[in-house]
Design a protein around this motif. Structure first.
Motif, PDB file in Angstrom:
ATOM      1  N   LYS A   1      41.081  43.744  41.111  1.00 48.89           N
ATOM      2  CA  LYS A   1      41.262  43.638  39.848  1.00 48.89           C
ATOM      3  C   LYS A   1      39.908  43.997  39.603  1.00 48.89           C
ATOM      4  O   LYS A   1      38.878  43.215  40.023  1.00 48.89           O
ATOM      5  N   PHE A   2      39.735  44.707  38.300  1.00 51.02           N
ATOM      6  CA  PHE A   2      38.865  45.286  37.588  1.00 51.02           C
ATOM      7  C   PHE A   2      38.431  44.801  36.628  1.00 51.02           C
ATOM      8  O   PHE A   2      39.520  45.248  35.868  1.00 51.02           O
ATOM      9  N   LYS A   3      37.845  44.358  35.878  1.00 47.37           N
ATOM     10  CA  LYS A   3      37.755  43.752  34.594  1.00 47.37           C
ATOM     11  C   LYS A   3      36.553  44.507  33.224  1.00 47.37           C
ATOM     12  O   LYS A   3      35.771  44.856  33.801  1.00 47.37           O
TER      13      LYS A   3
ATOM     14  N   SER B   1      41.993  42.692  29.441  1.00 39.65           N
ATOM     15  CA  SER B   1      41.209  43.555  29.851  1.00 39.65           C
ATOM     16  C   SER B   1      40.885  43.852  31.269  1.00 39.65           C
ATOM     17  O   SER B   1      39.994  45.087  32.162  1.00 39.65           O
ATOM     18  N   CYS B   2      42.173  43.644  32.566  1.00 42.43           N
ATOM     19  CA  CYS B   2      41.656  44.000  33.891  1.00 42.43           C
ATOM     20  C   CYS B   2      42.831  45.208  33.607  1.00 42.43           C
ATOM     21  O   CYS B   2      44.014  45.339  33.771  1.00 42.43           O
ATOM     22  N   MET B   3      41.962  46.255  35.381  1.00 48.43           N
ATOM     23  CA  MET B   3      43.217  46.707  36.199  1.00 48.43           C
ATOM     24  C   MET B   3      43.700  46.191  37.533  1.00 48.43           C
ATOM     25  O   MET B   3      42.579  45.578  38.418  1.00 48.43           O
ATOM     26  N   TYR B   4      44.764  45.806  37.781  1.00 49.16           N
ATOM     27  CA  TYR B   4      44.961  45.482  39.032  1.00 49.16           C
ATOM     28  C   TYR B   4      45.397  46.046  39.972  1.00 49.16           C
ATOM     29  O   TYR B   4      45.835  47.836  39.215  1.00 49.16           O
ATOM     30  N   ALA B   5      45.588  46.318  40.998  1.00 46.34           N
ATOM     31  CA  ALA B   5      45.831  46.798  42.205  1.00 46.34           C
ATOM     32  C   ALA B   5      46.722  45.540  43.400  1.00 46.34           C
ATOM     33  O   ALA B   5      46.075  44.637  43.487  1.00 46.34           O
TER      34      ALA B   5
END
Length: 412
Positions: free
Chosen positions: A87-89, A72-76
Protein backbone atom coordinates in the motif's frame (compact mmCIF):
# COMPACT_ATOMS: atom_id res chain seq x y z
CA UNK A 1 -25.04 14.35 -52.10
CA UNK A 2 -24.42 15.31 -48.45
CA UNK A 3 -27.40 13.21 -47.31
CA UNK A 4 -26.12 10.26 -49.32
CA UNK A 5 -22.68 10.59 -47.73
CA UNK A 6 -24.13 10.55 -44.20
CA UNK A 7 -26.31 7.56 -45.11
CA UNK A 8 -23.19 5.65 -46.24
CA UNK A 9 -21.33 6.63 -43.06
CA UNK A 10 -24.31 5.42 -41.04
CA UNK A 11 -24.23 2.02 -42.76
CA UNK A 12 -20.53 1.67 -42.05
CA UNK A 13 -21.07 2.58 -38.40
CA UNK A 14 -23.88 0.06 -37.99
CA UNK A 15 -21.66 -2.73 -39.27
CA UNK A 16 -18.70 -1.96 -37.01
CA UNK A 17 -18.29 -3.34 -33.50
CA UNK A 18 -19.09 -1.10 -30.56
CA UNK A 19 -16.22 -0.40 -28.20
CA UNK A 20 -16.67 1.34 -24.85
CA UNK A 21 -14.08 3.17 -22.80
CA UNK A 22 -14.85 3.64 -19.16
CA UNK A 23 -13.59 2.97 -15.67
CA UNK A 24 -12.26 -0.53 -15.36
CA UNK A 25 -11.34 -3.39 -17.62
CA UNK A 26 -8.13 -2.09 -19.26
CA UNK A 27 -6.18 0.99 -20.23
CA UNK A 28 -8.70 1.42 -23.05
CA UNK A 29 -11.52 1.23 -20.45
CA UNK A 30 -13.59 -1.33 -22.33
CA UNK A 31 -15.87 -2.57 -19.56
CA UNK A 32 -17.70 -5.34 -21.36
CA UNK A 33 -16.29 -8.78 -20.61
CA UNK A 34 -16.77 -12.35 -21.78
CA UNK A 35 -16.44 -13.56 -18.17
CA UNK A 36 -19.06 -15.97 -16.90
CA UNK A 37 -21.71 -14.35 -14.74
CA UNK A 38 -22.00 -14.64 -10.98
CA UNK A 39 -25.04 -16.50 -9.59
CA UNK A 40 -28.08 -14.71 -8.23
CA UNK A 41 -27.03 -15.72 -4.71
CA UNK A 42 -23.25 -15.42 -4.72
CA UNK A 43 -20.92 -16.13 -1.83
CA UNK A 44 -18.32 -13.69 -0.52
CA UNK A 45 -15.01 -15.10 -1.75
CA UNK A 46 -13.06 -12.56 0.31
CA UNK A 47 -13.28 -9.06 1.70
CA UNK A 48 -10.52 -6.67 2.65
CA UNK A 49 -10.91 -3.85 5.16
CA UNK A 50 -9.24 -0.52 4.39
CA UNK A 51 -8.97 2.39 6.80
CA UNK A 52 -11.59 4.58 5.13
CA UNK A 53 -14.53 4.78 2.75
CA UNK A 54 -13.95 3.24 -0.67
CA UNK A 55 -15.59 5.08 -3.56
CA UNK A 56 -12.99 4.40 -6.26
CA UNK A 57 -13.32 1.42 -8.58
CA UNK A 58 -11.12 -1.68 -8.65
CA UNK A 59 -8.82 -2.35 -11.59
CA UNK A 60 -7.32 -5.79 -12.15
CA UNK A 61 -4.05 -6.29 -13.97
CA UNK A 62 -2.70 -9.83 -13.85
CA UNK A 63 -2.65 -11.03 -10.26
CA UNK A 64 -3.12 -7.51 -8.87
CA UNK A 65 -6.24 -5.64 -7.85
CA UNK A 66 -5.62 -1.90 -7.42
CA UNK A 67 -8.02 0.31 -5.48
CA UNK A 68 -7.82 3.58 -3.56
CA UNK A 69 -9.54 4.61 -0.31
CA UNK A 70 -10.37 7.67 1.75
CA UNK A 71 -7.65 6.65 4.24
CA UNK A 72 -5.24 8.27 1.72
CA UNK A 73 -3.87 4.92 0.55
CA UNK A 74 -3.61 3.11 -2.75
CA UNK A 75 -3.76 -0.65 -2.28
CA UNK A 76 -2.44 -3.51 -4.39
CA UNK A 77 -4.27 -6.70 -3.38
CA UNK A 78 -4.02 -10.30 -4.52
CA UNK A 79 -7.12 -10.71 -6.66
CA UNK A 80 -7.45 -14.35 -5.60
CA UNK A 81 -7.54 -13.91 -1.82
CA UNK A 82 -7.57 -10.18 -1.07
CA UNK A 83 -4.23 -10.18 0.75
CA UNK A 84 -2.24 -6.96 0.31
CA UNK A 85 0.95 -6.91 -1.74
CA UNK A 86 1.64 -3.29 -0.85
CA UNK A 87 0.00 0.00 0.00
CA UNK A 88 1.15 3.53 -0.70
CA UNK A 89 0.07 6.40 1.54
CA UNK A 90 -0.59 9.87 0.17
CA UNK A 91 -1.70 12.93 2.15
CA UNK A 92 -5.27 13.01 0.87
CA UNK A 93 -8.21 10.75 0.08
CA UNK A 94 -7.75 8.59 -3.02
CA UNK A 95 -11.16 8.92 -4.65
CA UNK A 96 -9.96 8.19 -8.16
CA UNK A 97 -9.37 4.95 -10.04
CA UNK A 98 -5.97 3.89 -11.33
CA UNK A 99 -4.84 3.68 -14.91
CA UNK A 100 -2.24 1.01 -15.71
CA UNK A 101 0.36 0.47 -18.35
CA UNK A 102 2.79 -2.46 -18.46
CA UNK A 103 4.78 -1.39 -15.40
CA UNK A 104 3.09 1.44 -13.50
CA UNK A 105 -0.17 2.62 -11.98
CA UNK A 106 -1.31 6.26 -12.14
CA UNK A 107 -3.82 8.04 -9.91
CA UNK A 108 -4.89 11.37 -8.39
CA UNK A 109 -5.07 12.16 -4.67
CA UNK A 110 -6.88 14.94 -2.84
CA UNK A 111 -3.47 16.12 -1.62
CA UNK A 112 -3.15 17.76 -5.05
CA UNK A 113 -0.62 15.30 -6.43
CA UNK A 114 -0.88 12.90 -9.33
CA UNK A 115 1.17 9.76 -8.65
CA UNK A 116 2.99 7.15 -10.71
CA UNK A 117 3.95 4.01 -8.78
CA UNK A 118 5.78 0.86 -9.74
CA UNK A 119 3.05 -1.72 -10.23
CA UNK A 120 4.89 -4.55 -8.51
CA UNK A 121 6.45 -2.79 -5.51
CA UNK A 122 4.40 0.38 -4.96
CA UNK A 123 7.60 2.42 -5.13
CA UNK A 124 7.12 6.04 -6.15
CA UNK A 125 8.31 6.79 -9.68
CA UNK A 126 7.21 10.42 -9.99
CA UNK A 127 4.59 12.95 -8.96
CA UNK A 128 2.95 15.88 -10.70
CA UNK A 129 1.39 18.65 -8.61
CA UNK A 130 -1.82 20.38 -9.65
CA UNK A 131 -3.24 23.59 -8.19
CA UNK A 132 -5.41 21.61 -5.78
CA UNK A 133 -7.97 18.79 -5.72
CA UNK A 134 -11.29 18.72 -3.89
CA UNK A 135 -14.99 17.93 -4.34
CA UNK A 136 -17.09 20.73 -5.80
CA UNK A 137 -20.25 19.73 -3.87
CA UNK A 138 -21.55 16.84 -1.72
CA UNK A 139 -22.48 14.75 -4.79
CA UNK A 140 -19.11 15.13 -6.49
CA UNK A 141 -17.68 11.88 -5.13
CA UNK A 142 -14.76 11.26 -7.50
CA UNK A 143 -11.60 12.94 -8.70
CA UNK A 144 -10.55 12.44 -12.30
CA UNK A 145 -9.19 9.02 -13.20
CA UNK A 146 -6.40 8.92 -15.75
CA UNK A 147 -6.11 7.37 -19.21
CA UNK A 148 -2.83 6.10 -20.70
CA UNK A 149 -2.47 6.24 -24.48
CA UNK A 150 0.71 5.89 -26.54
CA UNK A 151 2.97 6.67 -23.59
CA UNK A 152 1.01 9.75 -22.49
CA UNK A 153 -1.14 9.97 -19.37
CA UNK A 154 -4.24 12.18 -19.61
CA UNK A 155 -6.03 13.34 -16.47
CA UNK A 156 -8.39 16.11 -15.39
CA UNK A 157 -8.07 18.37 -12.37
CA UNK A 158 -10.15 20.46 -10.01
CA UNK A 159 -8.02 23.39 -11.18
CA UNK A 160 -9.87 23.21 -14.52
CA UNK A 161 -7.10 21.73 -16.63
CA UNK A 162 -6.83 18.60 -18.71
CA UNK A 163 -3.18 17.52 -18.38
CA UNK A 164 -1.01 15.43 -20.70
CA UNK A 165 2.02 13.92 -18.93
CA UNK A 166 4.83 11.67 -20.09
CA UNK A 167 4.08 8.28 -18.55
CA UNK A 168 7.72 7.48 -17.76
CA UNK A 169 8.95 10.83 -16.44
CA UNK A 170 5.82 12.80 -15.47
CA UNK A 171 7.00 15.71 -17.61
CA UNK A 172 4.19 18.02 -18.66
CA UNK A 173 3.52 17.72 -22.40
CA UNK A 174 0.67 20.23 -22.45
CA UNK A 175 -2.33 21.44 -20.48
CA UNK A 176 -5.70 22.71 -21.61
CA UNK A 177 -7.74 25.06 -19.41
CA UNK A 178 -11.52 24.65 -19.20
CA UNK A 179 -13.89 26.86 -17.24
CA UNK A 180 -14.56 24.43 -14.39
CA UNK A 181 -13.33 21.41 -12.47
CA UNK A 182 -12.56 18.39 -14.65
CA UNK A 183 -13.44 15.33 -12.59
CA UNK A 184 -14.51 13.28 -15.58
CA UNK A 185 -12.01 10.64 -16.61
CA UNK A 186 -10.63 11.45 -20.09
CA UNK A 187 -11.52 9.02 -22.87
CA UNK A 188 -9.31 8.55 -25.93
CA UNK A 189 -10.69 7.45 -29.31
CA UNK A 190 -9.12 7.89 -32.78
CA UNK A 191 -6.40 10.03 -31.17
CA UNK A 192 -9.03 12.43 -29.81
CA UNK A 193 -9.01 13.18 -26.08
CA UNK A 194 -12.55 13.59 -24.74
CA UNK A 195 -13.58 15.01 -21.37
CA UNK A 196 -16.40 17.03 -19.90
CA UNK A 197 -16.06 19.83 -17.37
CA UNK A 198 -18.13 21.35 -14.58
CA UNK A 199 -18.32 24.45 -16.81
CA UNK A 200 -21.01 22.60 -18.80
CA UNK A 201 -18.88 22.03 -21.89
CA UNK A 202 -17.72 18.74 -23.36
CA UNK A 203 -14.26 19.00 -24.96
CA UNK A 204 -12.54 17.16 -27.80
CA UNK A 205 -8.80 17.82 -27.98
CA UNK A 206 -6.13 16.77 -30.43
CA UNK A 207 -3.05 14.93 -29.16
CA UNK A 208 -1.06 18.19 -29.24
CA UNK A 209 -3.53 19.78 -26.80
CA UNK A 210 -5.28 21.97 -29.34
CA UNK A 211 -9.07 22.22 -29.32
CA UNK A 212 -10.81 20.16 -31.99
CA UNK A 213 -14.34 21.07 -30.90
CA UNK A 214 -16.39 21.73 -27.80
CA UNK A 215 -20.09 21.23 -27.10
CA UNK A 216 -22.19 23.35 -24.76
CA UNK A 217 -24.76 21.28 -22.85
CA UNK A 218 -28.34 22.47 -23.01
CA UNK A 219 -28.74 23.34 -19.34
CA UNK A 220 -31.90 23.02 -17.23
CA UNK A 221 -33.94 25.47 -15.17
CA UNK A 222 -32.47 24.37 -11.83
CA UNK A 223 -29.09 23.30 -13.24
CA UNK A 224 -28.50 25.85 -16.00
CA UNK A 225 -24.77 25.12 -16.39
CA UNK A 226 -25.32 21.45 -17.29
CA UNK A 227 -22.16 20.21 -15.57
CA UNK A 228 -20.49 17.11 -17.01
CA UNK A 229 -19.35 15.03 -14.05
CA UNK A 230 -18.49 11.63 -15.50
CA UNK A 231 -16.56 10.02 -18.34
CA UNK A 232 -17.83 9.38 -21.86
CA UNK A 233 -17.99 6.18 -23.88
CA UNK A 234 -17.31 5.86 -27.60
CA UNK A 235 -18.87 3.59 -30.19
CA UNK A 236 -17.26 3.95 -33.60
CA UNK A 237 -18.03 7.51 -34.71
CA UNK A 238 -20.30 8.35 -31.75
CA UNK A 239 -19.43 9.69 -28.30
CA UNK A 240 -21.97 9.40 -25.48
CA UNK A 241 -21.98 11.27 -22.17
CA UNK A 242 -24.32 12.35 -19.39
CA UNK A 243 -24.83 15.73 -17.73
CA UNK A 244 -26.48 17.34 -14.75
CA UNK A 245 -29.02 19.02 -17.03
CA UNK A 246 -30.92 15.68 -17.06
CA UNK A 247 -29.75 14.81 -20.58
CA UNK A 248 -27.89 11.97 -22.29
CA UNK A 249 -26.02 13.22 -25.35
CA UNK A 250 -24.84 11.40 -28.47
CA UNK A 251 -22.43 13.41 -30.64
CA UNK A 252 -20.40 12.73 -33.74
CA UNK A 253 -16.87 11.93 -32.58
CA UNK A 254 -15.01 13.95 -35.19
CA UNK A 255 -17.25 17.00 -35.46
CA UNK A 256 -19.16 17.32 -32.18
CA UNK A 257 -22.45 17.62 -34.06
CA UNK A 258 -25.50 16.22 -32.33
CA UNK A 259 -26.84 12.77 -33.23
CA UNK A 260 -29.52 12.39 -30.56
CA UNK A 261 -30.40 13.51 -27.05
CA UNK A 262 -32.55 11.95 -24.34
CA UNK A 263 -34.07 13.88 -21.42
CA UNK A 264 -34.56 12.09 -18.10
CA UNK A 265 -37.31 13.98 -16.25
CA UNK A 266 -36.32 15.23 -12.81
CA UNK A 267 -32.94 13.55 -12.55
CA UNK A 268 -29.28 13.94 -13.38
CA UNK A 269 -28.08 11.24 -15.71
CA UNK A 270 -24.96 9.62 -14.29
CA UNK A 271 -22.65 7.30 -16.21
CA UNK A 272 -22.94 5.65 -19.66
CA UNK A 273 -21.66 2.20 -20.61
CA UNK A 274 -21.99 -0.05 -23.65
CA UNK A 275 -22.98 -3.66 -24.23
CA UNK A 276 -23.09 -4.68 -27.87
CA UNK A 277 -25.28 -2.10 -29.62
CA UNK A 278 -27.02 -1.20 -26.39
CA UNK A 279 -26.17 1.98 -24.47
CA UNK A 280 -26.75 1.71 -20.72
CA UNK A 281 -27.12 4.74 -18.44
CA UNK A 282 -27.36 4.97 -14.67
CA UNK A 283 -29.35 7.82 -13.12
CA UNK A 284 -29.46 9.76 -9.88
CA UNK A 285 -32.77 11.05 -8.51
CA UNK A 286 -35.04 8.98 -10.75
CA UNK A 287 -33.47 5.83 -9.22
CA UNK A 288 -33.31 3.68 -12.31
CA UNK A 289 -31.12 2.33 -15.08
CA UNK A 290 -31.91 2.95 -18.75
CA UNK A 291 -31.13 1.04 -21.94
CA UNK A 292 -31.08 2.62 -25.41
CA UNK A 293 -30.37 1.52 -28.92
CA UNK A 294 -26.97 3.17 -29.28
CA UNK A 295 -27.41 4.21 -32.90
CA UNK A 296 -30.65 6.18 -32.68
CA UNK A 297 -31.38 6.54 -28.97
CA UNK A 298 -34.59 4.51 -28.81
CA UNK A 299 -35.42 3.70 -25.17
CA UNK A 300 -35.52 -0.11 -24.82
CA UNK A 301 -36.21 -0.52 -21.11
CA UNK A 302 -35.88 1.10 -17.72
CA UNK A 303 -35.37 -0.79 -14.48
CA UNK A 304 -35.95 0.58 -10.97
CA UNK A 305 -33.22 1.01 -8.37
CA UNK A 306 -33.98 1.87 -4.75
CA UNK A 307 -31.58 4.79 -4.53
CA UNK A 308 -29.20 6.97 -6.56
CA UNK A 309 -26.49 5.44 -8.76
CA UNK A 310 -23.23 7.29 -9.42
CA UNK A 311 -21.27 4.52 -11.08
CA UNK A 312 -21.16 2.67 -14.36
CA UNK A 313 -22.85 -0.61 -15.26
CA UNK A 314 -20.43 -3.47 -15.87
CA UNK A 315 -21.66 -5.93 -18.50
CA UNK A 316 -21.27 -9.40 -19.94
CA UNK A 317 -23.12 -10.57 -23.03
CA UNK A 318 -26.28 -11.20 -21.01
CA UNK A 319 -26.19 -9.25 -17.74
CA UNK A 320 -25.25 -5.91 -16.24
CA UNK A 321 -24.05 -5.24 -12.68
CA UNK A 322 -24.23 -2.00 -10.72
CA UNK A 323 -24.22 -0.75 -7.15
CA UNK A 324 -26.15 2.09 -5.54
CA UNK A 325 -26.22 4.32 -2.48
CA UNK A 326 -28.36 1.80 -0.58
CA UNK A 327 -25.45 -0.66 -0.40
CA UNK A 328 -26.86 -3.20 -2.86
CA UNK A 329 -25.58 -4.80 -6.06
CA UNK A 330 -28.14 -5.38 -8.81
CA UNK A 331 -27.84 -7.92 -11.62
CA UNK A 332 -29.87 -6.92 -14.69
CA UNK A 333 -30.98 -8.96 -17.67
CA UNK A 334 -29.76 -6.86 -20.61
CA UNK A 335 -32.51 -8.09 -22.92
CA UNK A 336 -35.42 -7.24 -20.62
CA UNK A 337 -34.13 -4.98 -17.85
CA UNK A 338 -35.43 -7.37 -15.19
CA UNK A 339 -33.21 -7.21 -12.12
CA UNK A 340 -32.43 -9.05 -8.93
CA UNK A 341 -30.50 -7.92 -5.85
CA UNK A 342 -27.50 -10.23 -5.54
CA UNK A 343 -25.71 -8.59 -2.61
CA UNK A 344 -26.40 -6.25 0.30
CA UNK A 345 -23.74 -4.93 2.66
CA UNK A 346 -24.06 -5.69 6.35
CA UNK A 347 -24.25 -1.94 7.00
CA UNK A 348 -27.19 -1.68 4.61
CA UNK A 349 -29.05 -4.43 6.44
CA UNK A 350 -28.43 -2.64 9.72
CA UNK A 351 -29.19 0.91 8.59
CA UNK A 352 -31.81 0.72 5.83
CA UNK A 353 -34.71 0.95 8.32
CA UNK A 354 -33.65 4.56 8.96
CA UNK A 355 -34.54 5.44 5.36
CA UNK A 356 -36.84 2.81 3.86
CA UNK A 357 -40.38 1.80 4.82
CA UNK A 358 -40.17 -1.97 5.51
CA UNK A 359 -43.71 -2.46 4.15
CA UNK A 360 -43.12 -0.83 0.76
CA UNK A 361 -39.30 -0.98 0.50
CA UNK A 362 -39.47 2.63 -0.69
CA UNK A 363 -37.98 5.71 0.94
CA UNK A 364 -40.19 7.08 3.71
CA UNK A 365 -42.43 9.71 2.07
CA UNK A 366 -41.68 12.12 4.92
CA UNK A 367 -37.92 11.47 4.90
CA UNK A 368 -37.06 15.01 3.80
CA UNK A 369 -39.31 16.42 6.53
CA UNK A 370 -37.45 14.31 9.07
CA UNK A 371 -34.25 15.93 7.83
CA UNK A 372 -35.88 19.40 7.81
CA UNK A 373 -35.09 19.63 4.08
CA UNK A 374 -31.37 19.22 4.69
CA UNK A 375 -30.41 17.29 1.55
CA UNK A 376 -26.72 17.43 2.35
CA UNK A 377 -27.15 15.74 5.73
CA UNK A 378 -29.48 13.13 4.28
CA UNK A 379 -27.10 12.13 1.49
CA UNK A 380 -24.17 12.03 3.90
CA UNK A 381 -26.19 9.66 6.10
CA UNK A 382 -27.04 7.43 3.11
CA UNK A 383 -23.34 6.47 3.05
CA UNK A 384 -23.86 4.78 6.43
CA UNK A 385 -25.53 1.97 4.47
CA UNK A 386 -22.22 0.93 2.93
CA UNK A 387 -23.01 2.66 -0.37
CA UNK A 388 -21.50 1.15 -3.51
CA UNK A 389 -20.10 3.99 -5.60
CA UNK A 390 -17.53 1.72 -7.24
CA UNK A 391 -18.02 0.51 -10.76
CA UNK A 392 -17.82 -3.29 -10.30
CA UNK A 393 -15.16 -5.32 -12.10
CA UNK A 394 -16.07 -8.83 -13.29
CA UNK A 395 -13.23 -11.26 -13.94
CA UNK A 396 -13.41 -15.06 -14.34
CA UNK A 397 -16.80 -15.25 -12.65
CA UNK A 398 -15.80 -13.07 -9.67
CA UNK A 399 -17.28 -9.60 -9.08
CA UNK A 400 -15.05 -7.03 -7.34
CA UNK A 401 -16.09 -3.65 -5.88
CA UNK A 402 -15.57 -1.28 -2.97
CA UNK A 403 -18.00 0.20 -0.45
CA UNK A 404 -18.26 3.19 1.87
CA UNK A 405 -18.20 0.67 4.72
CA UNK A 406 -14.43 0.58 4.02
CA UNK A 407 -14.40 -2.90 2.50
CA UNK A 408 -13.30 -4.25 -0.86
CA UNK A 409 -15.44 -7.27 -1.80
CA UNK A 410 -15.05 -10.26 -4.12
CA UNK A 411 -18.25 -12.23 -4.88
CA UNK A 412 -18.56 -15.52 -6.75
Amino acid sequence: MKLLLWWVIGLITLNQPLIAQQLGRSASRANNTVSKDIPDKPAIKWQFKTGGKVVSSPVINGRYLFIGAADSCMYALDRNNGKPYWKFKTKGAVNSTVACDSSAVFFMSEDGNFYALDMHTGKLQWTFTTKGEHATDPWDYFLSSATVHNGIVYVGSTDGHIYALNARSGKLQWKYLTGGAVHAAPTVADNIILAGSFDGFFYALNTDGSLRWKFDTMGERYFPVGEVQFHAVVADSCVYFCARDYNVYALHLRTGKGLWVYHEPGSWTSVPSLAGKRLLVSTSDSHRALAFGADYGGLQWKTPVHLNVFSSITTTNDYGYMGSLDGKILKMNLATGESVTVFQTAASKQQEARFFDPATHELFPDLMARYKDDYIKMYADFLDMGSILSTPWLEDGVLFFGSTDGNVYALQ
